[in-house]
Enzyme design. Sequence first.
Site, PDB file in Angstrom:
ATOM      1  N   ARG A   1      24.615   7.441  27.324  1.00  0.00           N
ATOM      2  CA  ARG A   1      24.593   7.227  25.866  1.00  0.00           C
ATOM      3  C   ARG A   1      25.192   5.862  25.531  1.00  0.00           C
ATOM      4  O   ARG A   1      25.694   5.163  26.410  1.00  0.00           O
ATOM      5  CB  ARG A   1      25.333   8.385  25.195  1.00  0.00           C
ATOM      6  CG  ARG A   1      24.545   9.715  25.333  1.00  0.00           C
ATOM      7  CD  ARG A   1      25.331  10.882  24.788  1.00  0.00           C
ATOM      8  NE  ARG A   1      25.812  10.599  23.447  1.00  0.00           N
ATOM      9  CZ  ARG A   1      26.882  11.189  22.901  1.00  0.00           C
ATOM     10  NH1 ARG A   1      27.555  12.089  23.583  1.00  0.00           N
ATOM     11  NH2 ARG A   1      27.264  10.873  21.674  1.00  0.00           N
TER      12      ARG A   1
ATOM     13  N   ALA B   1      32.875  17.598  40.460  1.00  0.00           N
ATOM     14  CA  ALA B   1      31.906  18.364  39.659  1.00  0.00           C
ATOM     15  C   ALA B   1      32.603  19.074  38.510  1.00  0.00           C
ATOM     16  O   ALA B   1      33.692  19.607  38.666  1.00  0.00           O
ATOM     17  CB  ALA B   1      31.214  19.389  40.543  1.00  0.00           C
TER      18      ALA B   1
ATOM     19  N   GLY C   1       0.836  -1.208   0.000  1.00  0.00           N
ATOM     20  CA  GLY C   1       0.000   0.000   0.000  1.00  0.00           C
ATOM     21  C   GLY C   1       0.871   1.258   0.000  1.00  0.00           C
ATOM     22  O   GLY C   1       2.035   1.226   0.393  1.00  0.00           O
TER      23      GLY C   1
ATOM     24  N   ASN D   1      36.634   8.878  42.338  1.00  0.00           N
ATOM     25  CA  ASN D   1      35.664   9.953  42.551  1.00  0.00           C
ATOM     26  C   ASN D   1      35.941  11.063  41.544  1.00  0.00           C
ATOM     27  O   ASN D   1      37.045  11.598  41.494  1.00  0.00           O
ATOM     28  CB  ASN D   1      35.789  10.480  43.981  1.00  0.00           C
ATOM     29  CG  ASN D   1      34.647  11.413  44.326  1.00  0.00           C
ATOM     30  OD1 ASN D   1      34.325  12.321  43.561  1.00  0.00           O
ATOM     31  ND2 ASN D   1      34.009  11.190  45.460  1.00  0.00           N
TER      32      ASN D   1
ATOM     33  N   ARG E   1      -1.398   8.571   3.748  1.00  0.00           N
ATOM     34  CA  ARG E   1      -1.837   9.398   4.883  1.00  0.00           C
ATOM     35  C   ARG E   1      -0.732   9.639   5.919  1.00  0.00           C
ATOM     36  O   ARG E   1      -0.870  10.507   6.771  1.00  0.00           O
ATOM     37  CB  ARG E   1      -3.057   8.756   5.557  1.00  0.00           C
ATOM     38  CG  ARG E   1      -4.349   9.121   4.825  1.00  0.00           C
ATOM     39  CD  ARG E   1      -5.536   8.785   5.673  1.00  0.00           C
ATOM     40  NE  ARG E   1      -5.882   7.381   5.592  1.00  0.00           N
ATOM     41  CZ  ARG E   1      -6.507   6.697   6.558  1.00  0.00           C
ATOM     42  NH1 ARG E   1      -6.841   7.307   7.689  1.00  0.00           N
ATOM     43  NH2 ARG E   1      -6.799   5.428   6.393  1.00  0.00           N
TER      44      ARG E   1
ATOM     45  N   LYS F   1       5.656   3.379   5.234  1.00  0.00           N
ATOM     46  CA  LYS F   1       4.757   3.362   6.396  1.00  0.00           C
ATOM     47  C   LYS F   1       5.133   2.293   7.420  1.00  0.00           C
ATOM     48  O   LYS F   1       5.203   2.577   8.626  1.00  0.00           O
ATOM     49  CB  LYS F   1       3.315   3.137   5.933  1.00  0.00           C
ATOM     50  CG  LYS F   1       2.346   3.001   7.092  1.00  0.00           C
ATOM     51  CD  LYS F   1       0.909   3.131   6.681  1.00  0.00           C
ATOM     52  CE  LYS F   1       0.376   1.885   6.036  1.00  0.00           C
ATOM     53  NZ  LYS F   1      -1.098   1.957   5.894  1.00  0.00           N
TER      54      LYS F   1
HETATM   55  C1  UD1 Z   1      -9.284  -4.795   3.905  1.00  0.00           C
HETATM   56  C2  UD1 Z   1     -10.351  -5.884   3.796  1.00  0.00           C
HETATM   57  C3  UD1 Z   1     -11.510  -5.543   4.734  1.00  0.00           C
HETATM   58  C4  UD1 Z   1     -10.999  -5.414   6.163  1.00  0.00           C
HETATM   59  C5  UD1 Z   1      -9.879  -4.394   6.207  1.00  0.00           C
HETATM   60  C6  UD1 Z   1      -9.243  -4.395   7.589  1.00  0.00           C
HETATM   61  C7  UD1 Z   1     -10.295  -6.737   1.527  1.00  0.00           C
HETATM   62  C8  UD1 Z   1     -10.934  -6.713   0.190  1.00  0.00           C
HETATM   63  N1  UD1 Z   1     -10.821  -5.938   2.437  1.00  0.00           N
HETATM   64  O1  UD1 Z   1      -9.859  -3.624   3.421  1.00  0.00           O
HETATM   65  O2  UD1 Z   1     -12.500  -6.539   4.681  1.00  0.00           O
HETATM   66  O3  UD1 Z   1     -12.054  -5.054   7.031  1.00  0.00           O
HETATM   67  O4  UD1 Z   1      -8.839  -4.698   5.259  1.00  0.00           O
HETATM   68  O5  UD1 Z   1      -8.334  -3.353   7.685  1.00  0.00           O
HETATM   69  O6  UD1 Z   1      -9.369  -7.498   1.726  1.00  0.00           O
HETATM   70  N2  UD1 Z   1      -2.421  -4.033   0.190  1.00  0.00           N
HETATM   71  C9  UD1 Z   1      -1.468  -4.415  -0.724  1.00  0.00           C
HETATM   72  N3  UD1 Z   1      -1.774  -4.400  -2.044  1.00  0.00           N
HETATM   73  C10 UD1 Z   1      -3.005  -4.020  -2.492  1.00  0.00           C
HETATM   74  C11 UD1 Z   1      -3.970  -3.628  -1.557  1.00  0.00           C
HETATM   75  C12 UD1 Z   1      -3.655  -3.650  -0.224  1.00  0.00           C
HETATM   76  O7  UD1 Z   1      -0.346  -4.758  -0.356  1.00  0.00           O
HETATM   77  O8  UD1 Z   1      -3.197  -4.042  -3.711  1.00  0.00           O
HETATM   78  C13 UD1 Z   1      -2.076  -4.047   1.628  1.00  0.00           C
HETATM   79  C14 UD1 Z   1      -2.067  -2.671   2.259  1.00  0.00           C
HETATM   80  O9  UD1 Z   1      -0.756  -2.152   2.252  1.00  0.00           O
HETATM   81  C15 UD1 Z   1      -2.558  -2.961   3.665  1.00  0.00           C
HETATM   82  C16 UD1 Z   1      -3.471  -4.155   3.505  1.00  0.00           C
HETATM   83  O10 UD1 Z   1      -3.099  -4.753   2.289  1.00  0.00           O
HETATM   84  O11 UD1 Z   1      -1.497  -3.340   4.514  1.00  0.00           O
HETATM   85  C17 UD1 Z   1      -4.954  -3.804   3.511  1.00  0.00           C
HETATM   86  O12 UD1 Z   1      -5.204  -2.916   2.466  1.00  0.00           O
HETATM   87  P1  UD1 Z   1      -6.341  -1.818   2.553  1.00  0.00           P
HETATM   88  O13 UD1 Z   1      -6.374  -1.078   1.307  1.00  0.00           O
HETATM   89  O14 UD1 Z   1      -6.210  -1.053   3.816  1.00  0.00           O
HETATM   90  O15 UD1 Z   1      -7.647  -2.751   2.655  1.00  0.00           O
HETATM   91  P2  UD1 Z   1      -9.086  -2.257   3.034  1.00  0.00           P
HETATM   92  O16 UD1 Z   1      -9.739  -1.756   1.815  1.00  0.00           O
HETATM   93  O17 UD1 Z   1      -9.044  -1.385   4.207  1.00  0.00           O
END
Ligand code: UD1
Length: 457
Positions: free
Chosen positions: A318, A365, A14, A362, A18, A25
């Site tokens: 440190r 200071a 993903g 010792n 955001r 991320k």
């Molecule tokens: C997904 C689920 C949803 C669930 C939610 C929980 C599906 C279709 N939906 O939705 O039911 O409630 O997660 O958070 O599975 N990612 C990839 N490649 C992609 C798409 C996503 O690697 O093509 C990864 C993202 O980086 C993330 C995860 O998969 O870590 C979930 O992706 P996200 O787009 O958040 O899924 P949701 O639509 O929220």
Amino acid sequence: MADSQLAAVVLAAGQGTRMKSSLHKVLHPIAGKPMISHLLASLQSLLPARTIIVKGAMGEQLENALPDVEFATQAEQLGTGHAVQSAMPLLEGCSGDLLVLYGDVPFISSAVMQQMIDALKNDDNCGLVVLGFRAKDPASYGRLVTGPDGALERIVEFKDASEAERAISLCNSGMMLISGEHATGWLSSLSNNNAAKEYYLTDLVEIARKDGMSVAVVETGEDELIGINSRAELAVAETIFQQRSRAAAMTAGVTLTAPETVFFSHDTKLGKDVVVEPNVVFGPGVTVEDNVTIKAFTHLEGATVRAGAAVGPYARLRPAADIGPGAKIGNFVEVKKATLAEGVKVSHLTYIGDATIGANANIGAGTITCNYDGFLKYQTTIGAGAFIGSNSSLVAPVTVGDGAIVGAGSVITKDVEADSLAVSRARQRSIEGYATSFREEKQAEKAARTKAAKQKD
Ligand code: UD1
Ligand code: MG
């Protein structure tokens, strides 16, 4: 053993938009460790045969940060199902069950992963296990649609759900365990015929059922499933981690005077009867042995504090600071890459860097080990029982022998013999009556000037 055949696929392709960050991320740290590494650590205790991370944008950052795992590339993000498909070529010939995790959902415990494995193992007809949860605010999560017999029939994405389906509070976490026997076939039959035009992993539920297999649901608490998409959610995850660390420390025999003001690192090690006063921060790599007191407003990183020592208030340890048994480090003292033996006292306003200090020495200071000439670092060695007078500079490389004394205010540039006194400041002299005659002379001068000024007016 069936468990050793487990293959884990961690989705991390993903965009993470955001986060508004140039750091991937899942590499944003929680308690000093990338969030995805928290997840990988829990996974590791199940001894998976394979661990594959699905990467996309900024994937090279993941490869550099996580050298011990395999990577699959998902060039275009076409959905969670497509992401898992991207890992399948790497898993050819691997018969293990497939655990799907999200890199941005880092707190799933190994116990819950094990529950999913057990659910699949304990029912011969079970082909898929979905991890669900009851959301306080179900928002846009996928909903788990169960039939009259309570069995999971399908998962509907929020975008595709009817009003009645949106009213369901049992939500999809996204984590799944897919039977290794069926994974390849089922994944290849996914389509993108839905509101988002994505390949939904969640469609596997209906596909499995059509194939005559049942689907189990394991439920867990929502705080184990916190997903991190923004800096605000990152801060929530940090808070959860800190609360757990504080509770664990207290359970293990550590006193925290004001727990909510103490911050731990993922690897902080504290012995028994350690007391941590308010507002203490532990960076990575700190070990504190039994019966140590860390006083208020102290910052530690990469340091070891041996049994019975006391550190702070307002101290800074440190990396590679090693504070000996029963030693005392006082306020506004900084120690770096230095080994202090048993009973050493460094009580106030001091910098100790690149040094070894013998037992019971010792350090007065305002002592400074001058370890750096702008180019290189040099070592200071102080012998056992030595006494360094206040406001001394020890210009490294330099050795002060056992039992030697350095007079206050000295700048020590040459080695000091054991048991000798080294004083490098100018010798003091007194001029009898000078202060009295100085005052008389100045008072007379001032009076003459005042008189001259009045005559001018
Ligand atoms: C997904 C689920 C949803 C669930 C939610 C929980 C599906 C279709 N939906 O939705 O039911 O409630 O997660 O958070 O599975 N990612 C990839 N490649 C992609 C798409 C996503 O690697 O093509 C990864 C993202 O980086 C993330 C995860 O998969 O870590 C979930 O992706 P996200 O787009 O958040 O899924 P949701 O639509 O929220
Ligand atoms: Mg999501």
